[in-house]
Design a protein around this motif. Structure first.
Motif, short mmCIF file in Angstrom:
data_model
loop_
_atom_site.label_atom_id
_atom_site.label_comp_id
_atom_site.label_asym_id
_atom_site.label_seq_id
_atom_site.Cartn_x
_atom_site.Cartn_y
_atom_site.Cartn_z
N ALA A 691 0.83 -7.05 3.85
CA ALA A 691 0.99 -8.49 4.13
C ALA A 691 1.98 -8.84 2.84
O ALA A 691 1.61 -8.58 1.78
N SER A 692 3.02 -9.47 3.20
CA SER A 692 3.86 -9.99 2.18
C SER A 692 3.98 -11.39 2.17
O SER A 692 4.40 -12.02 2.82
N ASN A 712 4.30 -12.68 6.93
CA ASN A 712 5.26 -11.51 6.60
C ASN A 712 4.84 -10.39 6.33
O ASN A 712 3.61 -10.28 5.87
N SER A 713 5.43 -9.58 6.87
CA SER A 713 4.96 -7.87 6.42
C SER A 713 6.20 -7.17 5.88
O SER A 713 7.39 -7.46 6.17
N GLN A 714 5.91 -6.13 5.32
CA GLN A 714 7.02 -4.95 4.83
C GLN A 714 6.40 -3.59 4.94
O GLN A 714 5.13 -3.48 5.07
N VAL B 36 -3.47 -4.68 -1.32
CA VAL B 36 -2.09 -5.48 -1.77
C VAL B 36 -2.60 -6.53 -2.48
O VAL B 36 -3.23 -7.50 -1.96
N MET B 38 -0.95 -10.12 -4.25
CA MET B 38 0.40 -10.82 -4.77
C MET B 38 0.07 -11.91 -5.61
O MET B 38 -0.86 -12.67 -5.27
N SER B 53 -5.11 -8.24 0.24
CA SER B 53 -5.49 -7.82 1.46
C SER B 53 -5.10 -6.36 1.47
O SER B 53 -5.26 -5.68 0.26
N PHE B 66 -3.82 -8.85 9.29
CA PHE B 66 -4.13 -7.58 8.11
C PHE B 66 -5.75 -8.11 7.92
O PHE B 66 -6.07 -9.26 8.17
N TYR B 68 -8.06 -8.94 5.25
CA TYR B 68 -7.91 -9.50 3.91
C TYR B 68 -9.33 -9.32 3.15
O TYR B 68 -10.40 -9.01 3.55
N GLN B 265 11.95 -6.34 -1.85
CA GLN B 265 11.85 -6.93 -0.65
C GLN B 265 13.15 -7.35 0.25
O GLN B 265 13.08 -7.20 1.25
N ASN B 268 13.98 -4.10 1.55
CA ASN B 268 13.21 -3.55 2.64
C ASN B 268 13.52 -4.60 3.91
O ASN B 268 13.36 -3.93 4.87
N ASN B 269 13.68 -5.71 3.68
CA ASN B 269 14.17 -6.56 4.85
C ASN B 269 15.31 -6.09 5.57
O ASN B 269 15.70 -6.13 6.83
N LEU B 282 8.60 0.58 -1.43
CA LEU B 282 7.78 -0.82 -2.07
C LEU B 282 7.49 -0.43 -3.69
O LEU B 282 7.03 0.50 -3.96
#
Lengths: 795, 307
Positions: A691-692, A712-714, B36, B38, B53, B66, B68, B265, B268-269, B282
């Protein structure tokens, strides 16, 4: 520094010259050319030995030899070459003498007995006798006997069966030598560089075995005469053409047919050879495609042609002109409903070499080569719908213009000195794009030709001192692009110690520099890989390699060699994460050209490879073949890839095993089989999603708040090349049946590619079904494929 | 004879095509669930937040949501004096932890550490350094020009299609950025043809376009020059020639973890679904195998040119 090196080189040459003059009072030279008697084809690598003096040498690739002999002393001189009858005579030379020798091919039915006799007489081994290590001569005749995919005999596929050489993937001709990439192999056909040696995305190589005289692979301990690549040299020479009589060969296979014709223009004086082949897959499939796709016309074909002409001007002068021309082409045309949609995608090589051999003295031979080489990749698309028209033309082109001047000087019995110079002008057009819409240019980027100059000077000396043999050599390479210059010394050394007549310990060290790079997408190996030059920002690649090992000959024609190597590589380049040939906005006219530059899309790093290779070979007799095994590691490190952590190269292969067996059941019947096993390639496989809620840069700034960014996800790949494909293994079996008929020798060959139908992976992909379940799927290209081919070698 | 030849060709084609391309399901690589984390901090905010998450598997049954993390302890430590603040779970549905910053001054050059303790005993840490504040007043346009347009009629003749106008812009930033920080101008240029007569003056004759989207490395020389060679499209009933009316936007500064993660990112996109593209691994500045980012940034918005 440069001056010092040159002075030393001149001093060494002068010293040898002095000794040469001094010794000349007791020594005379015997020199000449060695050819195959029936065709006049020159033979390189023939061993020549004198008894009782034990002086020995070998012929160079043009068949020239020169050996010192004691004046006025009777000497027995032997000429020895695998597959040929031993020739010898006794001679008492009073002065420098010229002997050109025609060797006779050994009759097939009693090979083994003859060879046994030869071994008793010559008492000299082959593999242990060479000072060079990591070098293998591939017999052309064996290539023809090894079974191949769809019956297409392929020298590159045979090279893949040797230890230290790994194939890229299912069916591919690309080779990876001691951890180096496909761009690190110098593939030269009659001195001209062949940039893309693949047909049909690598399933076949561009080399037509019928047109080849010799193939030599060098994996390490490179002689200084070679430069410009890090990992290997594959030196191929075309046949010169029979200068005694007209002969030829035609062959019909499942996907292609071929022909070769050679003969004298003036008997014994000049000859020619022409060879060509073309696939007819497009012709076979055309009715099927037309019937099922309502007017679509699509297909693929490749063709190639080799031609060579040679002329003996005098005893001391020879002229050779040779060329290669080949092309692959995909096309798809859909002109239904009045609209025009045409697409084509092709690539091809062209080479032209003119060589002049000149013998200055009985001890000094020279060859001057003028070389042209061309490679292009083109993609064309045209669409006319009503009044609207759109066209896209993409081209990546390399043109090389070069010369080489090589000297082969044999001043003393224990010295063979080679020296020479070379220069190439590379002209790159890495990506020329023209996009037109409505008859006007949207983008016209056709003037970006990058001109570079690569040159080198070298000297090498093969020295024999009792049980020791040395080959110190030195190459000075120079590269110029714009105002940027690179000058790199490349010292090299090969040492061999003969513990006994059949056992030699060897070592080699070499430094290599490479001034061009191949930008390759790791996903798939396509001709879209771009050749690009080293620049001010992208430095030349450099490698150092150290190899040690031993070679042992056994009775019965067996030999064993074991070599270990350690190689480091610097300034290797790869696409940055996320970059690619197609992805970057190459085709978008609104994207600035500086961000389209290939230099902005690559990153550089280092690599190392180490391992051990075992090679057990039996070259002669009713049963021949080899076992090749490699245990190796190849690790790369790029600051901008994989978070700066080391990772295994895609073709890192822990175990690689090849078994090759050829059994001559009778004079006309041969059974051959190969079995290969290799650890699976390392590829990058997605493992999960994260999850980004990353903060974004925008013209209206905001403070990051994860509540507004969630959703968003990666993809999480965890690390580069984190997954091993399944091991690759395959058995091929071939049965050749030859029969003498009135018109010549006719051969039928039945072969089974992948005889036990192993489902080897070609690539993997994720597939999602209707229940939102994603599974990993493997695509296999070739299960069991039988094939039948026919050829006629006419008299 | 013809029938035999046709039969022969058919057999050849069949032999060739029967072998090609079969696919089968294979076992995917073992999946390892990873945390993860952030978090981005900026002097422009008096709150510090983080989102926690777990990754979800790429293969197998796909779910939209996801998982969390709601039972973690999250701290931010000022590395200059070891003062710390604990972030509290404020939104269990999205794993968001927040604290009002009453203790730290987020001054340029100060470094902070995020410490995350999971209930399973594992701890993950990452550091960030506050970048210098950008000063929009120090960003100057030193050269601007609009070149001769190239006209694309799309085959429709005069009056159709559009024009491509080359636009050169040179900028200078005079101010200390520091070699270990990065900055990014996110600018918009507005072009106008103000010499038009009726009926054009009743229409919107302005064209705005984003100049760039790149991150540049700072230096210690207190001077960064940026040369843009861009183009914008016009036409579509808005005729030129154009003049630059204004250039405005935002200027960002950031530390290396922010920049690296941002670029990662983007990559990756960019490669999603493209088989010819390099996969983007990543990256993370968290220790012990956690994915994510603890980065810092600052920004200022403003106008650098207004005619």
């Amino acid at each position: 520094m440069m001056k010092l090196v040159l002075r030393k080189a001149i001093l060494i040459i002068a010293l040898f010259q002095f000794f040469s003059v001094g010794k000349a009072q007791q020594l005379v030279s015997i020199s000449g050319y060695i050819s195959e008697k029936s065709s006049g084809e020159m033979l390189g690598g023939v061993a020549i030995a004198l008894y009782p003096s034990r002086y020995s040498t070998s012929s160079n690739s043009y068949g020239f030899y020169s050996i010192s002999a004691r004046k006025n002393k009777p000497q027995k001189i032997y000429y020895r070459f695998p597959g040929f009858q031993l020739d010898s005579f006794i001679w008492s030379a009073k002065s420098d003498t010229s002997f050109s020798v025609g060797l006779v091919l050994m009759p097939q039915e009693d090979d083994f007995e003859k060879i046994k006799k030869i071994e008793i007489v010559a008492k000299k081994s082959t593999i242990a006798d060479k000072v060079e290590m990591s070098k293998i001569d591939i017999p052309i005749n064996q290539i023809k006997e090894i079974p191949a995919l769809l019956g297409e005999k392929d020298v590159m596929k045979v090279i893949q069966l040797l230890p230290g050489v790994q194939k890229g993937g299912e069916g591919q001709s690309g080779i990876y030598v001691r951890g180096g990439g496909p761009d690190q192999n110098l593939i030269i056909l009659d001195e001209a560089t062949v940039y893309n040696a693949n047909h049909l995305f690598g399933f076949f190589s561009v080399f037509n075995g019928d047109a080849l005289k010799s193939v030599e692979l060098t994996k390490g301990g490179f002689p200084a005469r070679y430069g410009g690549r890090l990992s290997s040299v594959i030196d191929l020479n075309m046949k010169e053409g029979n200068n005694q009589k007209y002969v030829g060969e035609v062959g019909i296979g499942i996907i292609s047919s071929r022909f070769t014709l050679e003969g004298p223009i003036k008997k014994g004086k000049s000859s020619f050879m022409v060879s060509g082949r073309r696939t007819y897959l497009d012709i076979l499939a055309k009715p099927l495609i037309m019937a099922t796709s309502d007017g679509l016309n699509a297909g693929y074909y490749f063709y190639d042609m080799n031609a060579k002409f040679n002329y003996i001007i005098s005893e001391k002068d020879k002229l050779f002109v040779s060329g290669y021309f080949g092309r692959d082409n995909f096309y798809a045309n859909d002109n239904t409903s009045g609209d025009i949609n045409e697409f084509s995608f092709g690539w091809g090589n062209r080479t032209l070499t003119t060589r002049w051999n000149h013998q200055f003295t009985p001890r000094l031979f020279s060859n001057l080569s003028l070389i042209y080489s061309h490679y292009d990749l083109t993609l064309n698309s045209t669409s006319i719908v009503g009044k609207d028209s759109f066209s896209l033309n993409y081209a990546s082109i390399i043109n090389d213009f070069g010369f080489k001047y090589d000297f082969d000087w044999r001043p003393l019995p224990n010295h063979q000195i080679r020296y020479g110079v070379s220069a190439i002008n590379h002209r790159f057009s890495p990506s020329a794009i023209v996009i037109r819409s409505g008859g006007e240019d949207l983008l016209n980027k056709t003037v970006d030709v990058i001109s570079t100059f690569e040159s080198g000077a070298y000297i090498e000396d093969q020295i024999k001192m009792d049980e020791f043999k040395f080959m110190p050599s030195f190459r000075l390479s120079h590269y110029l692009i714009g105002s940027k210059q690179y000058l790199n010394p490349e010292p090299r050394l090969s040492i061999s110690y003969n513990y006994s007549r059949s056992l030699a310990f060897k070592g080699a060290y070499s430094v290599m520099n490479q001034y061009i790079h191949l930008l390759s997408s790791s996903g798939v190996g396509l001709p879209t890989d771009l050749w690009v030059p080293a620049t001010e920002n992208i430095k030349p690649m450099r490698s150092e390699q150290l190899a040690i090992g031993f070679a042992k000959d056994y009775k019965g024609g067996y030999s064993l060699s074991i070599e270990s190597y350690y190689k480091t590589m610097e300034n290797m380049i790869q696409y940055k994460d996320g970059a690619s040939f197609f992805l970057q906005d190459n085709f978008d006219p609104n994207v600035p050209s500086d961000s389209k530059s290939w230099e902005s899309q690559v990153t550089s790093g280092t690599g190392k490879s180490y391992g051990t290779e075992v090679f057990i070979q039996k070259q002669m007799g009713k049963f021949s073949g080899w076992i090749g095994y490699t245990l190796s590691w190849t690790i790369l490190k790029f600051d901008e890839l994989n978070d700066g952590k080391p990772f295994y190269a895609k073709y890192d292969r822990r175990h690689d095993l090849s078994l090759v067996g050829i059994y001559k059941i009778s004079k006309y019947l041969t059974l051959a089989a190969t079995w290969v096993y290799g650890t699976g390639n390392a590829i990058t496989m997605p493992q999960g999603y994260m999850a980004s809620s990353a903060h974004q840069l925008s013209k209206i700034p905001y403070v990051w708040n994860p509540s507004f960014s969630t959703g968003n996800s990666q993809i999480d790949y965890t690390s580069r090349n984190n997954f091993r494909m399944e091991p690759y293994h395959r058995l091929d079996i071939g049965l050749r049946f030859s029969k003498e008929i009135k018109k010549g020798l006719q051969t039928w060959e039945l072969s089974f590619y992948n005889a036990y139908s192993r489902m080897n992976p070609f690539f993997y992909y994720g597939s999602e079904d209707n229940n939102n379940v994603v599974t990993l799927k493997k695509v296999t290209l070739f299960p069991l494929i039988p094939s039948l081919s026919w050829s006629l070698k006419f008299k | 004879m013809k029938a035999k030849f046709t039969l022969f060709l058919s057999i050849l084609a069949a032999v060739f095509f029967v072998g090609c391309e079969t696919d089968s399901v294979v076992e995917p690589p073992p999946y390892e669930k990873k945390p993860v984390i952030m978090s981005f901090i900026t002097p422009k905010s008096n709150e510090i937040s983080a989102q926690l998450s777990y990754t979800k598997p790429y293969f197998g049954k796909q779910t939209y949501d996801f998982e969390y993390i709601t039972d973690a302890s999250v701290y931010v430590v000022d590395l200059s004096n070891n003062d710390s603040l604990e972030l509290r779970l404020t939104d269990p549905n999205t794993g968001i932890y927040t604290v009002l910053n009453t203790k730290f001054s987020l001054n340029a050059g100060k470094s902070f550490r995020m410490i995350v303790h999971l209930a399973n005993g594992k701890t993950f840490t990452a550091n960030t350094t506050i970048p210098p504040s950008p000063d929009m007043a120090k960003l100057k346009a030193t050269y601007m020009s609009i070149g001769k347009p190239t006209i694309e009629t799309n085959g429709g003749g005069p009056g159709f299609g559009f024009e491509t106008n080359p636009f050169l812009l040179n900028l200078e930033y005079r101010g200390a950025l520091g070699a270990k920080f990065y900055f990014s101008p996110q600018l918009v240029a507005t072009m106008v043809n103000d010499s038009l007569q009726f009926p054009y003056d009743s229409l919107d004759v302005e064209i705005s376009f984003k100049i760039n989207d790149e991150i540049l490395k700072g230096n210690t020389e207190n001077l960064v020059k940026i040369n843009y060679n861009r183009s914008f499209e016009s036409g579509f009933n808005i005729p030129g020639p154009f003049k630059v009316k204004s250039i405005w936007g935002a200027l960002y500064t950031m530390d290396k973890p922010y920049r690296d993660f941002y670029m990662n990112q983007l990559n990756n996109n960019g490669n999603g679904g493209n088989p010819f593209s390099e996969p983007s691994i990543l990256i993370s500045n968290f220790s012990e195998g956690a994915i994510g980012i603890f980065g810092s940034y600052d920004f200022e918005k403003g106008v650098i040119y207004n005619r």
